[in-house]
Design a protein around this motif. Sequence first.
Motif, PDB file in Angstrom:
ATOM      1  N   LEU A 286      55.600 -33.815  -7.216  1.00 60.65           N
ATOM      2  CA  LEU A 286      54.502 -32.884  -6.393  1.00 60.65           C
ATOM      3  C   LEU A 286      52.821 -33.295  -6.613  1.00 60.65           C
ATOM      4  O   LEU A 286      52.761 -33.859  -7.897  1.00 60.65           O
ATOM      5  N   TYR A 287      52.345 -33.231  -5.749  1.00 56.04           N
ATOM      6  CA  TYR A 287      50.728 -33.487  -6.242  1.00 56.04           C
ATOM      7  C   TYR A 287      49.861 -32.201  -6.200  1.00 56.04           C
ATOM      8  O   TYR A 287      50.538 -31.133  -6.236  1.00 56.04           O
ATOM      9  N   VAL A 289      47.922 -30.663  -4.188  1.00 58.56           N
ATOM     10  CA  VAL A 289      47.726 -29.990  -3.068  1.00 58.56           C
ATOM     11  C   VAL A 289      48.991 -28.903  -2.922  1.00 58.56           C
ATOM     12  O   VAL A 289      49.210 -28.152  -2.517  1.00 58.56           O
ATOM     13  N   ASP A 290      50.082 -29.456  -3.617  1.00 57.32           N
ATOM     14  CA  ASP A 290      51.308 -28.560  -3.703  1.00 57.32           C
ATOM     15  C   ASP A 290      51.268 -27.411  -4.481  1.00 57.32           C
ATOM     16  O   ASP A 290      52.096 -26.449  -4.516  1.00 57.32           O
ATOM     17  N   ASN A 297      49.147 -21.745   2.510  1.00 55.91           N
ATOM     18  CA  ASN A 297      49.150 -23.264   3.254  1.00 55.91           C
ATOM     19  C   ASN A 297      49.100 -22.936   4.575  1.00 55.91           C
ATOM     20  O   ASN A 297      48.456 -23.563   5.531  1.00 55.91           O
ATOM     21  N   SER A 341      52.989 -31.316   2.578  1.00 56.69           N
ATOM     22  CA  SER A 341      53.112 -30.611   1.304  1.00 56.69           C
ATOM     23  C   SER A 341      54.479 -29.728   1.267  1.00 56.69           C
ATOM     24  O   SER A 341      55.163 -29.518   0.571  1.00 56.69           O
ATOM     25  N   ARG A 344      57.628 -31.469   1.311  1.00 56.57           N
ATOM     26  CA  ARG A 344      57.945 -31.692  -0.335  1.00 56.57           C
ATOM     27  C   ARG A 344      58.538 -30.508  -0.844  1.00 56.57           C
ATOM     28  O   ARG A 344      59.480 -30.477  -1.575  1.00 56.57           O
ATOM     29  N   HIS A 345      57.859 -29.399  -0.645  1.00 56.02           N
ATOM     30  CA  HIS A 345      58.713 -27.995  -1.079  1.00 56.02           C
ATOM     31  C   HIS A 345      60.223 -27.871  -0.471  1.00 56.02           C
ATOM     32  O   HIS A 345      61.109 -27.132  -1.249  1.00 56.02           O
TER      33      HIS A 345
END
Length: 693
Positions: A286-287, A289-290, A297, A341, A344-345
């Motif tokens: 994760l980055y 922004v996550d 979001n 993002s 990814r979640h």
Amino acid sequence: MDIRLKKYSHSMTTKLIVFMIMLACFSGVMQAIANLVSVNDGDVGIVFEDNYFFSESYVRESENLISELTRLLGKYKSEENILKGGTINKDDQRMEEQNLFSEFQIDSKSYNPNLSEAENYEKFKVDYADKISELKDQMIKRDLREFHFLLNNIEEVKDPLYYASDGVNVYTNSIMKDKEQFKDYPSYMVFEGYKSDIYPKEIEANKYLNRITMELDEWGTENHAMYVAFPKKFLDSKINEWKEKKVNSTKGFYYLLGFSAGFILSFLYLAFVTGRKSFKDEELRLYAVDKLYIDLNILLCIGLITLWVLILDFLEIPNNLNWVIPITIPFSAACFVLILSMVRHVKNRTLFKHTLIYQIVKGLVQFVRNVYDSGNVGVKTVLIVIGYPLLIALTFFMFPITIGFAAWFALKKVKSFKAIKDGVERIKNGEIQHSIEIGGKGEFANLAANINSITDGLKNAVDNELKSERLKTELITNVSHDIRTPLTSIITYVDLLKKEKDLSKIAEYTEVLDQKSKRLKFLTDDLFEAAKASSGNIPVHLEKIDIESLITQGLGEVSEKIEELNLEFKFNHPNAKVYVTADGKLLWRSIENVLSNIFKYALKGSRVYINIEDLGKDILLTFKNISAYELNISADELMERFKRGDESRSSQGSGLGLSIAKSLIDIQKGKFMIQIDGDLFKSIICIPKHSNE
């Protein structure tokens, strides 16, 4: 080779390149859509049309002409008919006279409220005799203006050729009178009475043809006739023009398919590889922004999309197509970063858990559990250990009486349960009017009362559903009417502009187009604002507001409009300062909508009353005015979207002002309602009073 592919497939450089390709393809999709809409006046269906005679373009060539000829012969007939009052019916004249009587009631000193309405009406006829006699002349002048406007429009039509007659009046742009002469042309439409003859015959399969036939459904009688013919030169030019537009639209459609395929493939690739460094990588990375909560979001994405739409609308896309890509790229880049993002979640199985709502609920549950674990169980244990022996000790000496009381109490509850059971069985079998009678209080009595209210609830649900369906139908009808009116005018004047050579006429048509396009934009903006307000997605900043100063300042800003309509405002307020807890911008927007409603529908020259009342915890703000239109609908229906007091929908409102005002007041924890008493219209705003505590 396979190792290199695995190495580069998940590299940051590859992802960045594919991300840029995705942005380029998405921008290309938006550009292609804008190009398709701009070509052929938004007629995207031209791509799938195989024949000019099946096209919307063919129908457009005669649609407005037939509509105007129908109105000329169906309503106005001739100038002589209008001058004789042939277009004026008793209902229209009675309505105009009633408006004058309302003016008499408000402004005339001869009006005596102690007399009956019939007696006052006799006085009105004497005092307003001159104005009443002028009513018919004014209505005739209005019809004459519309008649000459239509006449001027059809006189400017050179092609197609037409002939229309009701047996007495004739309108034509050719020397031909016989329908057989019109049938000599390569394409024609002949309407006589309720019969029609259209050539080529395949035109009858044109799905847009009903736009013409609908105009003629209520017009045809045995004496009515209308002939329209398309000369070969004119028809050939239109066919060539249609073919050219079809080529351009088809090319744009293929561009759309190509860019769409590129966008879908690149997005799917990024969704597949994002968060991982290789195909076998089990750990998801994760980055920064996550860390943003998923619900925030989503709200941010909606905000960016909304802002993007507003900017494109402000620039009047598709008129300025060159701006589509430069504006789309930055907004789409930000949105797709947020969307990836969320992807990814999803892959990390934290989509729901990483929401702000979930964290708040989780925190509350944990707090309650900690409180429960910290001592409540101990308290309950103490109560049980101490209370149970005490109860046994207190009732031991009257054990038979306790048992008898318990048996009587149980028998009573069993009878109540049986009555409820039998009642439910009867209701289930269709006796929905049956009432279950349970005396006393308690859970069974409450249950019986709730079951008894089911029939009322069912009836209300059915009534509400019927009302909802009716209002949905009216909403579709009203929004279609309101949007179609300026759109039809735009189409008409664009067609006229194409054929006009006179520069002065071109300037005049351009001015009309500007007005109608602004009107269409106004309706679209109001519709968007209504949707946004009703959804509650508007930030609210509650603060201390001086309501008297807010209204006084607002009335000053609209003073020119007040003077233009000759309205007299009466502002009544408490001597002491009155403060409310509200969002200043949203509260003024609500009040501005109410004032706008007054300016559109209040009787000119009448009085408008604004009252501020202190109710203790709330402040009541009331606006009262006399309506210029007969209010023959309920207050609840008038609050619905696209509803107007002017049922003819001839005014310039959108019918959304009161609905927007209600939504904005609701999100400020206030109440908005309207009341109708005859021609007296009240708008009431109840807003929380500011507390100094």
